[in-house]
Design a protein around this motif. Structure first.
Motif, PDB file in Angstrom:
ATOM      1  N   LEU A 175      16.094 -92.086  38.215  1.00  0.00           N
ATOM      2  CA  LEU A 175      15.327 -91.891  39.435  1.00  0.00           C
ATOM      3  C   LEU A 175      14.905 -93.246  39.998  1.00  0.00           C
ATOM      4  CD1 LEU A 175      13.060 -88.906  38.338  1.00  0.00           C
ATOM      5  CD2 LEU A 175      15.196 -88.820  39.653  1.00  0.00           C
ATOM      6  N   ALA A 200      21.144 -90.974  39.026  1.00  0.00           N
ATOM      7  CA  ALA A 200      21.603 -90.885  37.642  1.00  0.00           C
ATOM      8  C   ALA A 200      23.061 -91.291  37.466  1.00  0.00           C
ATOM      9  CB  ALA A 200      21.388 -89.470  37.118  1.00  0.00           C
ATOM     10  N   ARG A 259      14.399 -98.310  38.849  1.00  0.00           N
ATOM     11  CA  ARG A 259      14.979 -97.025  38.445  1.00  0.00           C
ATOM     12  C   ARG A 259      14.506 -96.677  37.043  1.00  0.00           C
ATOM     13  NH1 ARG A 259      21.321 -96.120  38.829  1.00  0.00           N
ATOM     14  NH2 ARG A 259      21.367 -97.792  37.281  1.00  0.00           N
ATOM     15  N   LYS A 290      14.584 -91.102  44.659  1.00  0.00           N
ATOM     16  CA  LYS A 290      16.008 -90.836  44.818  1.00  0.00           C
ATOM     17  C   LYS A 290      16.662 -90.580  43.462  1.00  0.00           C
ATOM     18  CE  LYS A 290      15.387 -92.138  49.128  1.00  0.00           C
ATOM     19  NZ  LYS A 290      15.344 -91.181  50.253  1.00  0.00           N
ATOM     20  N   ASN A 291      17.542 -89.582  43.409  1.00  0.00           N
ATOM     21  CA  ASN A 291      18.287 -89.303  42.182  1.00  0.00           C
ATOM     22  C   ASN A 291      19.496 -90.225  42.115  1.00  0.00           C
ATOM     23  OD1 ASN A 291      19.821 -88.313  40.080  1.00  0.00           O
ATOM     24  ND2 ASN A 291      19.215 -86.187  40.439  1.00  0.00           N
TER      25      ASN A 291
END
Length: 220
Positions: A167, A184, A163, A181-182
């Motif tokens: 992301l 956050a 990550r 993939k988000n």
């Protein structure tokens, strides 16, 4: 100055010399899986020097290896490794990289564990042989993300999930698989549990070499 060590990840040293790992200080766990054939001793070569406990018939094997002439062998029946809970293995909302070289003997069994917590709701990374994907999610709760992957048996693959700034991406042999993939707002932690390698909903069946967990850094 960084602490000096001659420990290696594959061909990349953690010290400050040539060929060094620039993120050596951020490596939380490093299992090179080296040793004599049949040995049940697994050593953490990170600066944390964690105690690694083997279960079942988990052992060092010289039958297959990516680096160093040996790898960890897990026969798919009760074999796994465990490292006691540590904040060094909690990523929270931060960047991270979990990676390994994997050689699957069985590519069809569902949910073979790569690295996960022992506690419900904590981080869980598995290879799903039935659905053919690499997944990261919450142990015993749900998958957060699924990255489609159809590996061949008896083949070495570099597998990585990382990550960067919220992301999350998955990579096989250096190439991204699936979509970004988000993540956050997603916190990945052990949730108070211990870390296990090779145990998911099912046991890992194959070889693992050079497993490395880096906290605070997205390497790829």
């Amino acid at each position: 100055e960084p602490r000096q060590t001659s420990r290696e990840y594959g061909q990349v040293r953690l010290d400050g010399g040539g060929g060094a790992d620039p993120y050596g200080e951020n490596v939380s766990l490093l299992l090179l899986m080296n040793g004599a054939n049949g040995s049940t001793t697994f050593t953490d070569s990170s600066l944390n020097d964690f105690t690694v406990t083997g279960f079942g018939d988990a052992q060092i094997s010289t039958t297959q290896s990516k680096y160093g002439g040996a790898a960890g062998y897990f026969d798919g029946n009760g074999d796994y490794l465990m490292v006691a809970n540590s904040s060094a293995l909690d990523f929270g909302l931060g960047d991270f990289t979990v990676e390994m070289w994997g050689y699957l003997l069985d590519v069809d069994t569902y949910a073979q564990g790569l690295a996960r917590t022992t506690e419900s709701g904590g981080m869980d990374i598995q290879y799903e042989g039935a659905g053919k994907f690499l997944g990261i999610g919450n142990h015993l709760v749900s998958w957060e993300h699924q990255f489609s992957w159809t590996p061949s048996p008896n083949t070495w693959y570099h597998v990585a999930i990382c990550r960067s700034a919220g992301l999350t991406r998955a990579f096989i042999n250096g190439q991204q698989i699936g979509t970004t993939k988000n993540d956050a707002s997603k916190s990945y932690t052990l949730n108070g549990g211990d870390l296990v390698v090779g145990l998911g909903d099912n046991y890992y069946n194959g070889y693992i070499d050079d497993l490395r967990i880096t906290k605070g850094i997205a390497r790829y």
